[in-house]
Structures are given as C-alpha cells and as structure tokens.
Scaffold this motif. Structure first.
Motif, short mmCIF file in Angstrom:
data_model
loop_
_atom_site.label_atom_id
_atom_site.label_comp_id
_atom_site.label_asym_id
_atom_site.label_seq_id
_atom_site.Cartn_x
_atom_site.Cartn_y
_atom_site.Cartn_z
N PHE A 66 0.81 -1.21 0.00
CA PHE A 66 0.00 0.00 0.00
C PHE A 66 0.85 1.27 0.00
N GLY A 67 2.02 1.23 0.62
CA GLY A 67 2.92 2.39 0.57
C GLY A 67 3.37 2.66 -0.85
N THR A 68 3.72 1.61 -1.57
CA THR A 68 4.12 1.74 -2.97
C THR A 68 2.96 2.28 -3.80
N GLY A 69 1.78 1.71 -3.60
CA GLY A 69 0.59 2.18 -4.33
C GLY A 69 0.26 3.62 -4.02
N PHE A 70 0.37 3.99 -2.75
CA PHE A 70 0.13 5.37 -2.33
C PHE A 70 1.06 6.31 -3.08
N LEU A 71 2.35 5.99 -3.06
CA LEU A 71 3.32 6.87 -3.73
C LEU A 71 3.10 6.91 -5.23
N HIS A 72 2.86 5.78 -5.87
CA HIS A 72 2.64 5.79 -7.33
C HIS A 72 1.43 6.64 -7.71
N THR A 73 0.37 6.53 -6.93
CA THR A 73 -0.82 7.35 -7.20
C THR A 73 -0.50 8.82 -6.96
N LEU A 74 0.25 9.10 -5.90
CA LEU A 74 0.66 10.48 -5.62
C LEU A 74 1.50 11.04 -6.77
N PHE A 75 2.42 10.24 -7.28
CA PHE A 75 3.26 10.69 -8.40
C PHE A 75 2.40 11.13 -9.58
N SER A 76 1.40 10.33 -9.91
CA SER A 76 0.51 10.65 -11.04
C SER A 76 -0.23 11.95 -10.78
N CYS A 77 -0.73 12.14 -9.56
CA CYS A 77 -1.42 13.39 -9.20
C CYS A 77 -0.50 14.60 -9.34
N LEU A 78 0.74 14.45 -8.90
CA LEU A 78 1.69 15.56 -8.96
C LEU A 78 2.06 15.90 -10.40
N ILE A 79 2.21 14.89 -11.23
CA ILE A 79 2.50 15.14 -12.65
C ILE A 79 1.37 15.95 -13.27
N GLU A 80 0.13 15.59 -12.96
CA GLU A 80 -1.04 16.33 -13.47
C GLU A 80 -1.03 17.78 -13.01
N LYS A 81 -0.45 18.06 -11.85
CA LYS A 81 -0.37 19.42 -11.32
C LYS A 81 0.85 20.18 -11.85
N GLY A 82 1.66 19.53 -12.72
CA GLY A 82 2.83 20.19 -13.28
C GLY A 82 4.08 20.09 -12.43
N ILE A 83 4.08 19.18 -11.46
CA ILE A 83 5.25 18.98 -10.61
C ILE A 83 6.20 18.02 -11.31
N HIS A 84 7.48 18.39 -11.41
CA HIS A 84 8.47 17.57 -12.11
C HIS A 84 9.48 16.90 -11.19
N THR A 85 9.64 17.42 -9.98
CA THR A 85 10.64 16.89 -9.05
C THR A 85 10.03 16.77 -7.67
N LEU A 86 10.25 15.63 -7.04
CA LEU A 86 9.79 15.40 -5.68
C LEU A 86 11.00 15.08 -4.82
N ARG A 87 11.13 15.78 -3.69
CA ARG A 87 12.27 15.59 -2.79
C ARG A 87 11.75 15.26 -1.40
N LEU A 88 12.61 14.62 -0.62
CA LEU A 88 12.27 14.30 0.76
C LEU A 88 13.55 14.14 1.56
N GLN A 89 13.41 14.12 2.87
CA GLN A 89 14.54 13.88 3.76
C GLN A 89 14.17 12.70 4.66
N VAL A 90 15.10 11.76 4.81
CA VAL A 90 14.85 10.57 5.60
C VAL A 90 16.11 10.21 6.38
N THR A 91 15.92 9.69 7.58
CA THR A 91 17.06 9.29 8.40
C THR A 91 17.50 7.88 8.04
N SER A 92 18.78 7.63 8.17
CA SER A 92 19.34 6.32 7.83
C SER A 92 18.82 5.22 8.76
N THR A 93 18.31 5.58 9.91
CA THR A 93 17.80 4.58 10.86
C THR A 93 16.40 4.10 10.50
N ASN A 94 15.75 4.78 9.57
CA ASN A 94 14.40 4.39 9.15
C ASN A 94 14.51 3.50 7.92
#
Length: 142
Positions: free
Chosen positions: A91-119
């Motif tokens: 479901f996490g993968t599905g959530f992100l893939h669906t989110l990617f499609s929504c962002l592309i439709e909004k004209g977003i070309h780059t998605l960034r995030l910050q994550v800790t190595s312990t996660n």
C-alpha cells in the motif's frame, strides 16, 4: 553531549572528529525523484488538500497520509505514514505511485524528501519507488 553535522566527503572534518573521539551516530539523506511518467494504476485514491495534507484512501478508508510543500515545478514530501494495519502489503508503494501521477497532473516535475538512515523501512520504500540519494549529512556524537 555535542552532535556535529558534517558532510562525509570532507577529510579534514573527519580527522578533527577522529581526534576528538566523536562517534558516528546516524545520517540524514536528501532523496529526489524526477517525475516523468504516470505510474501503474492503483486502487488507492489520493485526496490533495489546500493546506498540503495528502490523504490516501482505499475503498473510502484512510490508509495513510503525507504532507507536501510546493515549489516551482517541485514539491517536498514529508510526514509520510501508512497506517500500521496496511504496512508491508504494497500500500505504501501504491500510495506513492498514485501520488506521483497526481503531482504530474499538477505540473510537478521533481519530488524531494529527507529521511534518516535509521528508518530502514522508509529508505527501502523510497528506493523501490525510484528515489535516489542526492545529498548526505552525517551526525557525529561527542
């Protein structure tokens, strides 16, 4: 205790930390994904709200959420969480893939995030969905 934030590529900094006896604690990664094409279809629906909150729904049941901060043709993803009952089932993968499609439709070309190595679970999910590490900050404890 002191916590030093360093770029691991600087040998002089590493020499000083070694001389102090500071020990590696963890790293923070900036990860990035170029959004170029729509992802595979998913049963998950995304509800984007004006305040940046993003809710993932499966059969009208909330399975997870995240927040987005929008820039010029880019967005920053943070506070992503899949409810515990829905973890490790794709479901996490599905959530992100669906989110990617929504962002592309909004004209977003780059998605960034910050994550800790312990996660490790989050790191695995982000890599699986195409993110790559573009910057590393390491933390040393003295």
């Amino acid at each position: 205790d002191l916590l030093f934030v360093v770029s691991p590529g600087c040998q002089d900094t590493m020499n000083v930390l070694d001389a102090l006896g500071a020990e590696y604690d963890y790293s923070e990664y900036i990860m990035e994904l170029k959004l170029e094409k729509s992802a595979p279809d998913s049963l998950i629906q995304i509800e984007l709200q004006k305040n940046g909150l993003c809710i993932g729904l499966l059969n009208q049941q909330v399975i997870g959420s995240c927040r987005l901060d929008y820039g010029n043709k880019s967005a920053c993803l943070y506070e992503m969480e899949i409810k515990e009952a829905f973890r490790n089932q794709g479901f996490g993968t599905g959530f992100l893939h669906t989110l990617f499609s929504c962002l592309i439709e909004k004209g977003i070309h780059t998605l960034r995030l910050q994550v800790t190595s312990t996660n490790e679970a989050a790191m695995a999910l982000y890599k699986k969905t195409g993110f790559h590490i573009c910057e590393t900050l390491s933390y040393y404890l003295y």
